[in-house]
Design a protein around this motif. Structure first.
Motif, PDB file in Angstrom:
ATOM      1  N   GLY A 182      89.791  40.747  71.882  1.00 23.64           N
ATOM      2  CA  GLY A 182      89.552  42.182  71.830  1.00 23.64           C
ATOM      3  C   GLY A 182      88.109  42.602  71.968  1.00 23.64           C
ATOM      4  O   GLY A 182      87.802  43.790  71.918  1.00 23.64           O
ATOM      5  N   GLU A 183      87.203  41.653  72.186  1.00 25.25           N
ATOM      6  CA  GLU A 183      85.778  42.000  72.294  1.00 25.25           C
ATOM      7  C   GLU A 183      85.473  42.644  73.647  1.00 25.25           C
ATOM      8  O   GLU A 183      86.092  42.324  74.669  1.00 25.25           O
ATOM      9  CB  GLU A 183      84.915  40.753  72.121  1.00 25.25           C
ATOM     10  N   ILE A 184      84.518  43.549  73.627  1.00 25.30           N
ATOM     11  CA  ILE A 184      83.958  44.110  74.858  1.00 25.30           C
ATOM     12  C   ILE A 184      82.581  43.490  75.041  1.00 25.30           C
ATOM     13  O   ILE A 184      81.678  43.730  74.239  1.00 25.30           O
ATOM     14  CB  ILE A 184      83.870  45.640  74.793  1.00 25.30           C
ATOM     15  N   VAL A 185      82.434  42.697  76.076  1.00 24.49           N
ATOM     16  CA  VAL A 185      81.213  41.923  76.293  1.00 24.49           C
ATOM     17  C   VAL A 185      80.342  42.608  77.344  1.00 24.49           C
ATOM     18  O   VAL A 185      80.811  42.890  78.457  1.00 24.49           O
ATOM     19  CB  VAL A 185      81.545  40.489  76.751  1.00 24.49           C
ATOM     20  N   ASP A 186      79.103  42.891  76.994  1.00 21.36           N
ATOM     21  CA  ASP A 186      78.123  43.415  77.943  1.00 21.36           C
ATOM     22  C   ASP A 186      77.161  42.301  78.327  1.00 21.36           C
ATOM     23  O   ASP A 186      76.560  41.670  77.457  1.00 21.36           O
ATOM     24  CB  ASP A 186      77.330  44.565  77.330  1.00 21.36           C
ATOM     25  N   ILE A 187      77.011  42.079  79.629  1.00 18.64           N
ATOM     26  CA  ILE A 187      76.069  41.074  80.126  1.00 18.64           C
ATOM     27  C   ILE A 187      74.994  41.802  80.911  1.00 18.64           C
ATOM     28  O   ILE A 187      75.235  42.316  82.005  1.00 18.64           O
ATOM     29  CB  ILE A 187      76.759  40.018  81.003  1.00 18.64           C
TER      30      ILE A 187
END
Length: 218
Positions: free
Chosen positions: A180-185
Motif C-alpha cells: 500500500g505504499e506510495i513510493v516517490d523516486i
C-alpha cells in the motif's frame, strides 16, 4: 536546492515514519528535504518543525500532518506525462495479458486487488518501459505499490532514461516498500529523455507488481 511548491495534501495518501527535526525557517526545511532527495515534505510554521523522507500509504485516515498549522510541499511539476502512454514489460506473469498487461500501469486507475495491474514473471531483473512520446524534463516518478499484499517485492529499483539505446540511471529506490505504499523516486538532474525504464537491479526471483505509476515532468 530543489524547487518546491505548497500543495493541498491528499488525505488518501497519508504520511508516516518521517524523519523530523526543528528548523528556523521554511527555507531550511526545504533545504533538508532537497538534500535527502525527498519529493515531499511538511512544515509546521508555529512550532518550526520539519518532516521529510516520509513513508506514504494509500489508505487509512489522515494524520496531524494533514491539518493546520502543518503545510505540505512537493517538488514542482506540470503534468503526469506517463498517463495512457505506450508501455512494454520484460515479461507478463503466466502470459496473462488480460490481468497483468503493462498498460495497466499507466491507465490512470489504482486497483485494490492483484489483477488489472502490471505483474511481471519472477525473474532476475524485471522491468517496465514507458514511451513519453516526446523528450521531457523528468522531475520524479510516483509508484503506487499493490495494496493486497506482496509490497516487499518492490525493491532495488533503478530509474533509467534514454533518448536512443543507451540507458543512464537517474534515480534509485532501495526499499523494500510496504504493501500500500506510495513510493516517490526523485530524479537526478538532468533527467531529460523520451524513454523511461524502471528495473529491479538486485536479487533473484523478483517480480514487478505495479498498479499505477506516474512520471511528473516540468
Amino acid at each position: 536546492m530543489l524547487d518546491y511548491s505548497k500543495v493541498v495534501h491528499n488525505i488518501l495518501s497519508f504520511p508516516m515514519s518521517c524523519s523530523s527535526g526543528s528548523v528556523v525557517t521554511l527555507t531550511e526545511c526545504a533545504s533538508i528535504a532537497s538534500g535527502s532527495k525527498s519529493a515531499r515534505f511538511f512544515f509546521n510554521k508555529n512550532e518550526h518543525l520539519c518532516y521529510w523522507s516520509c513513508v506514504f500509504l494509500s489508505n487509512g485516515t489522515c494524520t496531524m500532518l494533514c491539518i493546520s498549522p502543518w503545510s505540505a510541499y512537493e517538488v514542482k511539476w506540470k503534468k503526469n506525462s506517463a498517463l495512457r502512454k505506450p508501455t512494454i514489460g520484460s515479461s507478463v506473469h503466466e502470459g496473462n495479458y488480460r490481468n497483468w498487461d503493462p498498460h495497466f500501469a499507466t491507465d490512470g486507475f489504482v486497483q485494490n486487488g492483484g489483477t488489472q495491474i502490471f505483474h511481471s514473471t519472477f525473474e532476475h531483473y524485471p522491468w517496465i518501459w514507458i514511451d513519453l512520446l516526446e523528450t521531457l524534463s523528468i522531475s520524479f516518478i510516483r509508484i503506487y505499490n499493490r495494496r493486497d499484499g506482496g509490497g516487499q517485492r518492490f525493491h532495488d529499483v533503478a530509474v533509467e532514461v534514454t533518448n536512443n539505446s543507451v540507458y543512464v540511471q537517474r534515480g534509485f529506490y532501495k526499499g523494500p516498500a510496504v504493501t500500500g505504499e506510495i513510493v516517490d523516486i526523485l530524479c537526478d538532474y538532468p533527467a531529460i529523455a523520451r524513454y523511461v525504464r524502471l528495473r529491479i537491479t538486485e536479487g533473484s526471483g523478483n517480480s514487478l507488481n505495479i498498479p499505477e505509476l506516474e512520471i511528473y515532468t516540468t
